[in-house]
Design a protein around this motif. Structure first.
Motif, short mmCIF file in Angstrom:
data_model
loop_
_atom_site.label_atom_id
_atom_site.label_comp_id
_atom_site.label_asym_id
_atom_site.label_seq_id
_atom_site.Cartn_x
_atom_site.Cartn_y
_atom_site.Cartn_z
N ARG A 154 0.83 -1.20 0.00
CA ARG A 154 0.00 0.00 0.00
C ARG A 154 0.87 1.26 0.00
N ARG A 155 1.98 1.22 0.71
CA ARG A 155 2.90 2.36 0.72
C ARG A 155 3.47 2.59 -0.68
N MET A 156 3.84 1.51 -1.36
CA MET A 156 4.35 1.64 -2.72
C MET A 156 3.27 2.20 -3.65
N MET A 157 2.05 1.76 -3.47
CA MET A 157 0.95 2.28 -4.29
C MET A 157 0.79 3.78 -4.10
N ASP A 158 0.97 4.25 -2.88
CA ASP A 158 0.85 5.69 -2.60
C ASP A 158 2.05 6.46 -3.13
N ASP A 159 3.25 5.92 -2.89
CA ASP A 159 4.47 6.63 -3.28
C ASP A 159 4.63 6.74 -4.80
N TYR A 160 4.17 5.71 -5.52
CA TYR A 160 4.40 5.66 -6.97
C TYR A 160 3.07 5.60 -7.73
N ALA A 161 2.10 6.35 -7.22
CA ALA A 161 0.74 6.28 -7.78
C ALA A 161 0.68 6.66 -9.25
N ASP A 162 1.65 7.45 -9.73
CA ASP A 162 1.64 7.86 -11.14
C ASP A 162 2.15 6.77 -12.07
N HIS A 163 2.81 5.74 -11.50
CA HIS A 163 3.45 4.74 -12.34
C HIS A 163 3.08 3.30 -11.97
N LEU A 164 2.66 3.07 -10.74
CA LEU A 164 2.36 1.72 -10.28
C LEU A 164 0.86 1.58 -10.04
N PHE A 165 0.26 0.58 -10.70
CA PHE A 165 -1.19 0.37 -10.61
C PHE A 165 -1.42 -1.08 -10.17
N VAL A 166 -1.91 -1.23 -8.95
CA VAL A 166 -2.07 -2.55 -8.36
C VAL A 166 -3.54 -2.94 -8.35
N HIS A 167 -3.82 -4.17 -8.79
CA HIS A 167 -5.18 -4.69 -8.82
C HIS A 167 -5.21 -6.05 -8.11
N VAL A 168 -6.17 -6.23 -7.24
CA VAL A 168 -6.41 -7.52 -6.61
C VAL A 168 -7.44 -8.27 -7.45
N VAL A 169 -7.18 -9.55 -7.68
CA VAL A 169 -8.11 -10.39 -8.43
C VAL A 169 -8.76 -11.34 -7.42
N PRO A 170 -10.02 -11.14 -7.07
CA PRO A 170 -10.64 -11.93 -6.00
C PRO A 170 -10.79 -13.39 -6.39
N PHE A 171 -10.93 -14.24 -5.38
CA PHE A 171 -11.13 -15.66 -5.64
C PHE A 171 -12.42 -15.91 -6.40
N GLU A 172 -13.37 -14.99 -6.31
CA GLU A 172 -14.66 -15.15 -6.98
C GLU A 172 -14.58 -14.83 -8.48
N ALA A 173 -13.40 -14.43 -8.96
CA ALA A 173 -13.25 -14.06 -10.37
C ALA A 173 -13.66 -15.21 -11.29
N ASN A 174 -14.31 -14.86 -12.37
CA ASN A 174 -14.80 -15.85 -13.34
C ASN A 174 -13.69 -16.21 -14.31
N LEU A 175 -12.76 -17.05 -13.83
CA LEU A 175 -11.61 -17.47 -14.62
C LEU A 175 -11.59 -18.99 -14.77
N ALA A 176 -11.24 -19.45 -15.96
CA ALA A 176 -11.10 -20.89 -16.16
C ALA A 176 -9.86 -21.41 -15.44
N TYR A 177 -8.84 -20.60 -15.38
CA TYR A 177 -7.59 -20.96 -14.72
C TYR A 177 -6.77 -19.69 -14.54
N TRP A 178 -5.74 -19.77 -13.71
CA TRP A 178 -4.80 -18.65 -13.56
C TRP A 178 -3.52 -19.04 -14.29
N PRO A 179 -3.05 -18.20 -15.22
CA PRO A 179 -1.82 -18.55 -15.93
C PRO A 179 -0.62 -18.56 -14.98
N HIS A 180 0.47 -19.13 -15.44
CA HIS A 180 1.69 -19.09 -14.65
C HIS A 180 2.04 -17.64 -14.32
N ASP A 181 2.62 -17.44 -13.14
CA ASP A 181 3.08 -16.09 -12.81
C ASP A 181 3.98 -15.57 -13.94
#
Length: 282
Positions: free
Chosen positions: A189-216
């Protein structure tokens, strides 16, 4: 830091000393060229302090080190800092990632089971090395983490859009502990605040309608499309890099499927706060 990393740091100092002597320079002359004290040159050559990448490149230039030897010395410097994960020395694929990060105009990340060290807080990193039994140099580990975060402090940082599954926070080194879990979320959260112009963080909830999660994966886009690449990291050894245009496009398509199911930035902030607060009740 592993014993191998400590040995790499010793060989780094010895190699720089040999290069300096090969052109018949004194430590004082090297210090004058670098703009530092003779004592600092002495400490670098005798494994008493780490050397910053900018200083290393300048010394290699001053010493007129041939390209092949300069590459070997740069690899030693990277290995002296540790590696992409605890217990793994830096390798050429990892160095390619670090170099390309600083040249990229845009980066897409997708992480499900672990946090890449770019986003790890200090206690998280230390716990990794502690569990692996390889924490021999506290200072160098912290310096390496600070160098990674400097990506967002450069003159032209990339636009970095990172997707995180809640499981990437749950899978902590040494097992899930509420204290470390909360510290890691606070750090992100600190990184999100410090670099808000360049870093965009999104959480993908477990309820997401995905067939699978690709490899990291981490997709790095440069000014020229033919130079784009994908970086996959593996805990047991060197990473894999893909550069073919179709391979990169395929990975972007996989990333985009996950992105379409991700929370907005503000909803992601709220989700991280909720996850942080919930850990106090474990």
């Amino acid at each position: 830091m592993s014993r191998e990393a400590v040995n790499a740091r010793r060989e780094l100092g010895a190699s720089l000393k040999r290069a300096r002597k090969a052109i018949d320079w004194s430590q004082s002359r090297a210090a004058s060229a670098l703009g530092c004290t003779q004592s600092k040159i002495n400490k670098i050559e005798n494994d008493l302090v780490a050397i910053r990448p900018r200083d290393l490149n300048q010394l290699l230039h001053f010493y007129e080190v041939p390209d092949a030897e300069a590459d070997r010395i740069r690899m030693l410097a990277a290995q002296a800092k540790g590696g992409p994960v605890a217990g793994i020395l830096a390798n050429r694929e990892y160095l390619t990632l670090l170099k390309t990060e600083r040249e990229a105009v845009e980066i897409f990340g997708c992480y499900s089971e672990r946090l890449p060290n770019l986003f790890q807080c200090e206690p998280y990193i230390m716990k990794q090395y502690e569990v692996e039994g390889t924490l021999y140099d506290f200072t160098s580990v912290l310096e390496a983490r600070q160098e990674r975060e400097a990506l967002f402090q450069s003159d032209r940082p990339p636009r970095y859009r990172a997707l995180f599954s809640p499981s990437s926070f749950d899978r902590l080194p040494g097992g899930r502990k509420p204290g470390l879990y909360r510290e890691q979320i606070q750090h992100l959260r600190r990184m999100m605040d410090d670099y808000a112009d360049h870093l965009f963080v999104h959480v993908v909830p477990f309820e997401a309608n995905l067939a699978y999660w690709p490899h990291d994966l981490t997709v790095l886009k440069l000014d020229g499309q033919d130079e784009d690449m994908v970086y996959h990291e593996y805990g047991g050894g060197p990473a894999r890099i893909y550069r073919g245009r179709q391979q990169v496009e395929n990975h972007i398509e996989e990333w985009d499927k996950v992105f379409r199911q991700a929370l907005s930035i503000e909803d992601s902030r709220a989700a991280l706060i909720e996850m942080h607060d919930a850990a106090s009740r474990w």
